[in-house]
Design a protein around this motif. Structure first.
Motif, PDB file in Angstrom:
ATOM      1  N   VAL A  10      50.275  47.604  38.483  1.00  0.00           N
ATOM      2  CA  VAL A  10      50.987  47.122  39.662  1.00  0.00           C
ATOM      3  C   VAL A  10      50.653  45.663  39.937  1.00  0.00           C
ATOM      4  CG1 VAL A  10      51.182  47.335  42.171  1.00  0.00           C
ATOM      5  CG2 VAL A  10      51.258  49.380  40.747  1.00  0.00           C
ATOM      6  N   VAL A  11      49.377  45.326  39.871  1.00  0.00           N
ATOM      7  CA  VAL A  11      48.953  43.947  40.134  1.00  0.00           C
ATOM      8  C   VAL A  11      49.540  42.993  39.093  1.00  0.00           C
ATOM      9  CG1 VAL A  11      46.975  42.389  40.223  1.00  0.00           C
ATOM     10  CG2 VAL A  11      46.841  44.630  41.324  1.00  0.00           C
ATOM     11  N   GLU A  12      49.457  43.372  37.828  1.00  0.00           N
ATOM     12  CA  GLU A  12      49.962  42.485  36.771  1.00  0.00           C
ATOM     13  C   GLU A  12      51.468  42.287  36.875  1.00  0.00           C
ATOM     14  OE1 GLU A  12      48.564  44.380  33.259  1.00  0.00           O
ATOM     15  OE2 GLU A  12      46.559  43.453  33.368  1.00  0.00           O
ATOM     16  N   ALA A  13      52.204  43.335  37.272  1.00  0.00           N
ATOM     17  CA  ALA A  13      53.654  43.235  37.383  1.00  0.00           C
ATOM     18  C   ALA A  13      54.075  42.449  38.622  1.00  0.00           C
ATOM     19  CB  ALA A  13      54.273  44.626  37.406  1.00  0.00           C
ATOM     20  N   ARG A  14      53.388  42.679  39.746  1.00  0.00           N
ATOM     21  CA  ARG A  14      53.803  42.070  41.002  1.00  0.00           C
ATOM     22  C   ARG A  14      53.195  40.690  41.209  1.00  0.00           C
ATOM     23  NH1 ARG A  14      55.216  44.986  45.392  1.00  0.00           N
ATOM     24  NH2 ARG A  14      55.381  42.883  46.271  1.00  0.00           N
ATOM     25  N   PHE A  15      51.975  40.485  40.723  1.00  0.00           N
ATOM     26  CA  PHE A  15      51.248  39.243  41.005  1.00  0.00           C
ATOM     27  C   PHE A  15      50.634  38.669  39.737  1.00  0.00           C
ATOM     28  CE2 PHE A  15      50.781  42.300  44.535  1.00  0.00           C
ATOM     29  CZ  PHE A  15      51.538  41.654  45.506  1.00  0.00           C
ATOM     30  N   PRO A  16      51.456  38.185  38.820  1.00  0.00           N
ATOM     31  CA  PRO A  16      50.924  37.679  37.542  1.00  0.00           C
ATOM     32  C   PRO A  16      49.981  36.485  37.711  1.00  0.00           C
ATOM     33  CG  PRO A  16      53.253  37.122  37.801  1.00  0.00           C
ATOM     34  CD  PRO A  16      52.930  38.095  38.885  1.00  0.00           C
ATOM     35  N   ALA A  17      50.090  35.774  38.830  1.00  0.00           N
ATOM     36  CA  ALA A  17      49.217  34.620  39.049  1.00  0.00           C
ATOM     37  C   ALA A  17      48.064  34.936  39.994  1.00  0.00           C
ATOM     38  CB  ALA A  17      50.036  33.457  39.608  1.00  0.00           C
ATOM     39  N   ALA A  18      47.820  36.216  40.254  1.00  0.00           N
ATOM     40  CA  ALA A  18      46.738  36.588  41.169  1.00  0.00           C
ATOM     41  C   ALA A  18      45.397  36.067  40.680  1.00  0.00           C
ATOM     42  CB  ALA A  18      46.675  38.103  41.324  1.00  0.00           C
ATOM     43  N   ARG A  19      44.577  35.664  41.621  1.00  0.00           N
ATOM     44  CA  ARG A  19      43.249  35.146  41.289  1.00  0.00           C
ATOM     45  C   ARG A  19      42.271  36.274  40.975  1.00  0.00           C
ATOM     46  NH1 ARG A  19      39.754  31.197  45.328  1.00  0.00           N
ATOM     47  NH2 ARG A  19      38.058  30.709  43.839  1.00  0.00           N
ATOM     48  N   ALA A  20      42.388  37.371  41.740  1.00  0.00           N
ATOM     49  CA  ALA A  20      41.507  38.523  41.540  1.00  0.00           C
ATOM     50  C   ALA A  20      42.129  39.733  42.213  1.00  0.00           C
ATOM     51  CB  ALA A  20      40.112  38.262  42.113  1.00  0.00           C
ATOM     52  N   VAL A  42      44.299  42.285  46.782  1.00  0.00           N
ATOM     53  CA  VAL A  42      44.767  41.268  45.834  1.00  0.00           C
ATOM     54  C   VAL A  42      44.531  39.887  46.442  1.00  0.00           C
ATOM     55  CG1 VAL A  42      46.718  40.416  44.489  1.00  0.00           C
ATOM     56  CG2 VAL A  42      46.544  42.852  45.022  1.00  0.00           C
ATOM     57  N   PHE A  43      43.957  38.980  45.657  1.00  0.00           N
ATOM     58  CA  PHE A  43      43.683  37.628  46.132  1.00  0.00           C
ATOM     59  C   PHE A  43      44.647  36.655  45.481  1.00  0.00           C
ATOM     60  CE2 PHE A  43      39.734  39.955  46.696  1.00  0.00           C
ATOM     61  CZ  PHE A  43      39.393  39.608  47.993  1.00  0.00           C
ATOM     62  N   VAL A  96      36.550  46.040  40.183  1.00  0.00           N
ATOM     63  CA  VAL A  96      37.260  44.797  39.931  1.00  0.00           C
ATOM     64  C   VAL A  96      38.299  45.026  38.837  1.00  0.00           C
ATOM     65  CG1 VAL A  96      37.075  42.402  39.175  1.00  0.00           C
ATOM     66  CG2 VAL A  96      35.300  43.382  40.653  1.00  0.00           C
ATOM     67  N   LEU A  97      39.563  44.796  39.176  1.00  0.00           N
ATOM     68  CA  LEU A  97      40.659  44.999  38.228  1.00  0.00           C
ATOM     69  C   LEU A  97      40.988  43.727  37.469  1.00  0.00           C
ATOM     70  CD1 LEU A  97      43.096  46.869  40.644  1.00  0.00           C
ATOM     71  CD2 LEU A  97      41.694  47.948  38.864  1.00  0.00           C
ATOM     72  N   LEU A  98      40.871  42.619  38.157  1.00  0.00           N
ATOM     73  CA  LEU A  98      41.278  41.325  37.624  1.00  0.00           C
ATOM     74  C   LEU A  98      40.371  40.260  38.214  1.00  0.00           C
ATOM     75  CD1 LEU A  98      43.451  39.425  36.246  1.00  0.00           C
ATOM     76  CD2 LEU A  98      44.641  39.471  38.447  1.00  0.00           C
ATOM     77  N   ARG A 100      39.911  36.092  37.405  1.00  0.00           N
ATOM     78  CA  ARG A 100      40.201  34.955  36.533  1.00  0.00           C
ATOM     79  C   ARG A 100      39.106  33.897  36.537  1.00  0.00           C
ATOM     80  NH1 ARG A 100      45.059  36.032  34.657  1.00  0.00           N
ATOM     81  NH2 ARG A 100      46.643  37.012  35.996  1.00  0.00           N
ATOM     82  N   ASP A 101      38.357  33.795  37.631  1.00  0.00           N
ATOM     83  CA  ASP A 101      37.368  32.709  37.712  1.00  0.00           C
ATOM     84  C   ASP A 101      36.040  33.153  38.326  1.00  0.00           C
ATOM     85  OD1 ASP A 101      38.103  33.103  40.309  1.00  0.00           O
ATOM     86  OD2 ASP A 101      38.893  31.094  40.656  1.00  0.00           O
ATOM     87  N   GLY A 102      35.795  34.471  38.374  1.00  0.00           N
ATOM     88  CA  GLY A 102      34.554  34.976  38.955  1.00  0.00           C
ATOM     89  C   GLY A 102      34.631  35.251  40.443  1.00  0.00           C
ATOM     90  N   PHE A 103      35.766  34.898  41.070  1.00  0.00           N
ATOM     91  CA  PHE A 103      35.894  35.097  42.516  1.00  0.00           C
ATOM     92  C   PHE A 103      35.831  36.570  42.886  1.00  0.00           C
ATOM     93  CE2 PHE A 103      38.493  35.817  46.319  1.00  0.00           C
ATOM     94  CZ  PHE A 103      37.849  34.997  47.217  1.00  0.00           C
ATOM     95  N   GLY A 104      36.441  37.423  42.070  1.00  0.00           N
ATOM     96  CA  GLY A 104      36.445  38.847  42.371  1.00  0.00           C
ATOM     97  C   GLY A 104      35.044  39.429  42.390  1.00  0.00           C
ATOM     98  N   ARG A 105      34.242  39.085  41.415  1.00  0.00           N
ATOM     99  CA  ARG A 105      32.868  39.614  41.360  1.00  0.00           C
ATOM    100  C   ARG A 105      32.004  39.021  42.459  1.00  0.00           C
ATOM    101  NH1 ARG A 105      35.054  39.763  36.492  1.00  0.00           N
ATOM    102  NH2 ARG A 105      34.695  41.594  35.177  1.00  0.00           N
ATOM    103  N   ARG A 106      32.208  37.756  42.761  1.00  0.00           N
ATOM    104  CA  ARG A 106      31.455  37.153  43.865  1.00  0.00           C
ATOM    105  C   ARG A 106      31.830  37.800  45.191  1.00  0.00           C
ATOM    106  NH1 ARG A 106      32.923  32.430  41.128  1.00  0.00           N
ATOM    107  NH2 ARG A 106      34.444  31.875  42.746  1.00  0.00           N
ATOM    108  N   THR A 107      33.104  38.086  45.371  1.00  0.00           N
ATOM    109  CA  THR A 107      33.559  38.723  46.608  1.00  0.00           C
ATOM    110  C   THR A 107      32.989  40.132  46.738  1.00  0.00           C
ATOM    111  OG1 THR A 107      35.620  37.447  46.615  1.00  0.00           O
ATOM    112  CG2 THR A 107      35.592  39.491  47.890  1.00  0.00           C
ATOM    113  N   ARG A 108      32.969  40.872  45.631  1.00  0.00           N
ATOM    114  CA  ARG A 108      32.399  42.220  45.689  1.00  0.00           C
ATOM    115  C   ARG A 108      30.909  42.166  46.002  1.00  0.00           C
ATOM    116  NH1 ARG A 108      32.621  46.196  40.548  1.00  0.00           N
ATOM    117  NH2 ARG A 108      31.290  44.529  39.732  1.00  0.00           N
ATOM    118  N   ALA A 109      30.184  41.231  45.380  1.00  0.00           N
ATOM    119  CA  ALA A 109      28.749  41.116  45.634  1.00  0.00           C
ATOM    120  C   ALA A 109      28.475  40.735  47.088  1.00  0.00           C
ATOM    121  CB  ALA A 109      28.131  40.090  44.691  1.00  0.00           C
ATOM    122  N   ASP A 110      29.269  39.807  47.613  1.00  0.00           N
ATOM    123  CA  ASP A 110      29.097  39.392  49.005  1.00  0.00           C
ATOM    124  C   ASP A 110      29.415  40.542  49.955  1.00  0.00           C
ATOM    125  OD1 ASP A 110      28.923  37.242  51.178  1.00  0.00           O
ATOM    126  OD2 ASP A 110      30.941  38.037  51.494  1.00  0.00           O
TER     127      ASP A 110
END
Length: 239
Positions: A10-20, A42-43, A96-98, A100-110
């Motif tokens: 769903v994320v890849e189809a709807r938001f191909p430019a998503a950051r995380a 989705v970010f 974390v599904l996606l 691109r720059d580590g933001f997703g993992r940083r957000t989960r850790a925070d």
């Protein structure tokens, strides 16, 4: 059902430019049920975020919570102040599904760190508000002579007692099934007693066991508060 696959598609189809993107909720846990939907944060880098939307894939409902980094912080801060943060729980306990720059993992850790720190402690004013509410509901319970009204009073009392147990213990509050889950984790014995008392009201019209549990929780929080309680109107209502 593979919740991770569906959410990622769903994320890849709807938001191909998503950051995380992060899959939260219970769909990827042992708590998943046949009707569980997928909660996906989705970010995006900008508009149309922030927004919320429900879609589906393969017959599975997917709830999309779309944010920018800035809107996420604003929502999380506001929810934290309210001592109930679905957003932090989705991100901190999710997959974390996606990223691109580590933001997703940083957000989960925070989010995990903020969840461990817990909600803001109850202020003296907040505690008085909860004591007043419980006192009022217990008086309603004692005075109810309509069996249907009794059920509605017990319903509100159930929620109020559960929330006070959590908040007085420095725990996050919640709604619906998550309120029950958090209460079970925080105080399984009190949760059991409260549910038994509530069922006794609903099934037998007997408020005594539930009143006993609620009164004990109220006493532990400082006791009854009714006469002398006063709150001014919010500033927005003042000229």
């Amino acid at each position: 059902m593979d919740p991770v696959r569906i959410a990622r598609e769903v994320v890849e189809a709807r938001f191909p430019a998503a950051r995380a993107a992060i899959l939260g909720g219970s769909a990827n846990t042992a708590r998943r049920t046949a009707s569980s939907d997928l909660d996906v944060v989705v970010f995006l880098d900008g508009p149309p975020a922030p927004f919320r939307e429900t879609t589906e894939l393969d017959g599975v409902p997917v709830e999309l919570f779309c944010h920018t980094a800035e809107s996420y912080e604003s929502f999380a801060d506001r929810e934290t102040a309210d001592r109930r943060s679905p957003l932090l729980h989705m991100c901190g306990e999710g997959v974390v599904l996606l990223d691109r720059d580590g933001f997703g993992r940083r957000t989960r850790a925070d989010a995990r760190a903020r969840l461990r720190a817990g909600p803001p402690p109850l202020s003296a004013t907040d505690l008085e508000d909860h004591r007043y509410l419980l006192t009022d509901l217990l008086d309603d319970l004692d005075g109810a002579d309509d069996p249907d009204e009794l059920v509605f009073i017990a319903d509100r009392l159930l929620i109020a007692v559960a929330e006070l147990v959590l908040l007085a213990g420095g725990r996050w509050r919640s709604h619906g099934k998550w309120l029950l889950r958090r209460l079970r984790e925080a105080d399984p014995e009190k949760c059991r007693e409260l549910l038994l008392g509530y069922r006794q009201v609903v099934c037998a019209g007997d408020p005594v066991p539930m009143r006993r549990v609620a009164a004990a929780v109220l006493e532990g929080a400082g006791g009854r508060l009714l006469v002398g309680y006063r709150r001014g109107a919010p500033a927005a209502f003042r000229r």
